[in-house]
Design a protein around this motif. Structure first.
Motif, mmCIF file in Angstrom:
data_model
loop_
_atom_site.group_PDB
_atom_site.id
_atom_site.type_symbol
_atom_site.label_atom_id
_atom_site.label_comp_id
_atom_site.label_asym_id
_atom_site.label_seq_id
_atom_site.Cartn_x
_atom_site.Cartn_y
_atom_site.Cartn_z
ATOM 1 N N PHE A 388 0.843 -1.190 0.000
ATOM 2 C CA PHE A 388 0.000 0.000 0.000
ATOM 3 C C PHE A 388 0.880 1.243 0.000
ATOM 4 C CE2 PHE A 388 -3.476 -2.718 1.325
ATOM 5 C CZ PHE A 388 -4.574 -2.090 0.771
ATOM 6 N N LYS A 389 0.470 2.243 -0.762
ATOM 7 C CA LYS A 389 1.139 3.531 -0.746
ATOM 8 C C LYS A 389 0.168 4.570 -0.201
ATOM 9 C CE LYS A 389 4.177 2.683 -4.699
ATOM 10 N NZ LYS A 389 4.595 3.163 -6.048
ATOM 11 N N PRO A 390 0.550 5.283 0.868
ATOM 12 C CA PRO A 390 -0.324 6.339 1.371
ATOM 13 C C PRO A 390 -0.534 7.438 0.329
ATOM 14 C CG PRO A 390 1.428 5.813 2.946
ATOM 15 C CD PRO A 390 1.778 5.132 1.662
ATOM 16 N N LYS A 391 -1.680 8.091 0.393
ATOM 17 C CA LYS A 391 -1.915 9.238 -0.475
ATOM 18 C C LYS A 391 -0.890 10.327 -0.187
ATOM 19 C CE LYS A 391 -6.234 10.528 -0.875
ATOM 20 N NZ LYS A 391 -7.629 10.866 -0.496
ATOM 21 N N ASN A 392 -0.529 10.433 1.089
ATOM 22 C CA ASN A 392 0.506 11.374 1.514
ATOM 23 C C ASN A 392 1.351 10.700 2.592
ATOM 24 O OD1 ASN A 392 -0.418 13.988 0.108
ATOM 25 N ND2 ASN A 392 -2.257 13.380 1.234
ATOM 26 N N ASN A 393 2.654 10.660 2.391
ATOM 27 C CA ASN A 393 3.536 10.057 3.379
ATOM 28 C C ASN A 393 3.532 10.870 4.672
ATOM 29 O OD1 ASN A 393 4.265 8.003 1.657
ATOM 30 N ND2 ASN A 393 6.156 8.995 0.997
ATOM 31 N N PHE A 394 3.818 10.168 5.771
ATOM 32 C CA PHE A 394 3.856 10.826 7.078
ATOM 33 C C PHE A 394 4.893 11.954 7.085
ATOM 34 C CE2 PHE A 394 5.799 11.058 11.335
ATOM 35 C CZ PHE A 394 4.683 11.441 12.079
ATOM 36 N N ASP A 395 4.463 13.158 7.491
ATOM 37 C CA ASP A 395 5.339 14.322 7.557
ATOM 38 C C ASP A 395 4.754 15.305 8.559
ATOM 39 O OD1 ASP A 395 6.787 16.705 7.183
ATOM 40 O OD2 ASP A 395 7.233 16.190 5.098
ATOM 41 N N LEU A 396 5.375 15.405 9.739
ATOM 42 C CA LEU A 396 4.857 16.286 10.781
ATOM 43 C C LEU A 396 4.870 17.745 10.360
ATOM 44 C CD1 LEU A 396 6.280 14.815 14.122
ATOM 45 C CD2 LEU A 396 3.912 14.803 13.325
#
Length: 509
Positions: A388-396
């Motif tokens: 699975f690929k997130p729509k947006n990668n984790f980025d605080l």
């Protein structure tokens, strides 16, 4: 690859400019460009995909990629603090499985790629403890409709099993997966003959190193056929998957003589026994909540007096049904399998034989929902869910969370139609039973309910939390604190249920 192309273009542009200004003749310019082009056509190319690097030949016929994964688990059991009484053994695998613990569940390194354009390969090793080969196979993959695979690989039975451990929703697979052949050495034909359809048919042996005169070789086989109706209709938002599978496996079960595998029901004599199959509670909890064993009569020091010294032959025949319905960020997935186990020992020069048979039914139904909106159909490929690929990668810094999935699973197993063969030869059932472990018709069952969260920070990093509650059909004492299933030693606790809280941090590339 982009750098190679940019370098080629810039060099050509410079040479063309020098020709236009009269510094070089056209013949000299063509000669320089030809020499530069010939070099760029043979230089290997480095590609990057989802944090993994691939080295590929310029003609794209050969490639190699380093792969790896690490799964670090923590598991807390409701049984950890129970008083098991004076008969308990702290070094035993059955009661040790009740302990709170960290576990390096998987640590693997491997390589995969292609050669000569039409061949693919993958070799992966397990690192914890004694290093072993996890998988090692090659494919002839010239055509989508017909391919050949040889080596050690997952056999085509069980949807859950065929989904990589990196890509499962829950931390652990269901009871059904405890009855599948998993990774074996063999040969397989497979393909996607038409849009939405997959098939695979294999023949395999049960032991990596053949040691048995009876029971292995290429007497085992499995097959699977799936069809995704949504894919065949061009629906990219949905998955409408149906599949059927079957297997017929013959293996040799070797006798053991530990304190958990010897001893008659009343403790009056000693038997040699071999395991047929067993179940562990969901989430890798309590060991041997059911176990079937074949016995060979009382063993003495006299030569050939215990027929089981020659091993036992176990035959498993099974059928499976599987299905997936997914629409956008919602899915329901389930499987059902029925297996019939039959065992008899090889006899040799022994005093006779004993036959044991019983049926197992295993099943699960799992629902999932991505609260961050990812579509399950985006990860479905060739009859399974892939990464699975997130729509947006984790980025605080950007306020991005990655992909978050909520899930719930119901699963169980049933053991029925038990037949322990001739009495007095030591065959038995153990674990959570509704009757004596030496009586025909005895049954066993368990049901587990698991809630989970899967947090996919990016294609390489995942964090999971699971809570599983298991209800056993009948209370029982763990095997190493009882003489036999259904009884309890002095001071031993009786187990009827189990709760597990589990977490996993995983990294893969």
């Amino acid at each position: 690859m982009a750098g190679q192309a940019a370098l080629a273009d810039s060099t050509t542009d410079i040479v063309d400019a020098l020709v236009m200004k009269g510094v070089l003749t056209e013949e000299e310019g063509k000669l320089i460009n030809k020499g530069h082009t010939s070099k760029t056509k043979v230089a290997p190319v480095v590609k990057e995909k989802d944090g993994a690097f691939i080295l590929e030949s310029a003609n794209e016929a050969n490639s190699i990629q380093l792969t790896g994964r690490m799964h670090l688990d923590y598991r807390a059991s409701s049984l950890d603090s129970m008083d098991l009484g004076p008969a308990a053994r702290g070094d035993d695998r059955d009661t040790a499985s009740m302990a709170d613990q960290f576990e390096l569940r998987r640590a693997r390194l491997g390589v995969k790629g292609k050669f000569a354009k039409d061949f693919k390969y993958e070799v992966v090793g397990n690192l914890p403890g004694t290093a072993t080969v996890d998988i090692a196979y090659f494919d002839w993959a010239k055509y989508d409709a017909f391919q050949i695979r040889g080596g050690k690989f997952k056999q085509p039975f069980g949807l859950e099993e065929l989904i990589s451990s990196n890509n499962m929703t829950m931390m652990e697979r269901s009871y059904l997966d405890q009855t599948v052949p998993a990774k074996k050495i063999g040969l397989q034909v497979m393909g996607t003959p038409t849009k939405g359809m997959t098939y695979a048919l294999s023949t395999y042996q049960n032991n990596d190193v053949e040691r048995d005169l009876v029971g292995d070789g290429y007497a085992s086989g499995a097959g699977r056929l799936t069809f995704n109706f949504a894919e065949s209709m061009g629906d990219k938002e949905s998955v409408l998957h149906l599949g059927v599978a079957g297997l017929s496996a013959t293996s040799s079960a070797q006798p053991t003589t530990t304190s958990q595998t010897s001893g008659s029901a009343d403790g009056s004599s000693s038997y040699g026994r071999a395991n047929i199959n067993a179940f562990r509670s969901a989430g890798r909890g309590l060991n041997n909540i059911f176990r079937g064993q074949i016995g060979g009569g009382a063993c003495t020091t006299a030569t050939y007096s215990c027929p089981l010294e020659f091993g036992a032959k176990v035959v498993q025949n099974a059928v499976g049904l599987e299905g997936i319905f997914a629409r956008g960020p919602f899915k329901i997935m389930g499987e059902y399998s029925r297996s019939k186990y039959e065992a008899d020992h090889n006899g040799g020069q022994g005093t006779g034989s004993t036959n044991v048979s019983y049926d197992t039914d295993t099943f699960y139904a799992e629902a999932g929902y991505f609260i961050t909106g990812e579509k399950y159909a985006d990860s479905y490929k060739n009859g399974v869910f892939s990464s699975f690929k997130p729509k947006n990668n984790f980025d605080l810094d950007k306020g991005e969370l990655g992909a978050i999935e909520l899930a719930f699973r119901v699963e169980g197993f049933r053991v029925e139609d038990t037949n322990l063969g001739p009495s007095g030869l030591g065959s038995r059932l153990q674990g959570s039973l509704d009757g004596s472990g030496t009586t025909n018709g005895t049954k066993s069952k368990a049901d587990t309910y698991t809630a989970g969260i899967r947090w996919i920070l990016n294609p390489n990093v995942v964090f999971k939390v699971n809570y599983a509650y298991t209800s056993l059909g009948r209370n029982y004492a763990p095997l190493d604190v009882s003489t036999w299933a259904g009884s309890s030693s002095s001071g031993a606790a009786v187990v009827g249920s189990e709760s597990l809280f589990m977490t996993r941090f995983q990294y893969m590339f």
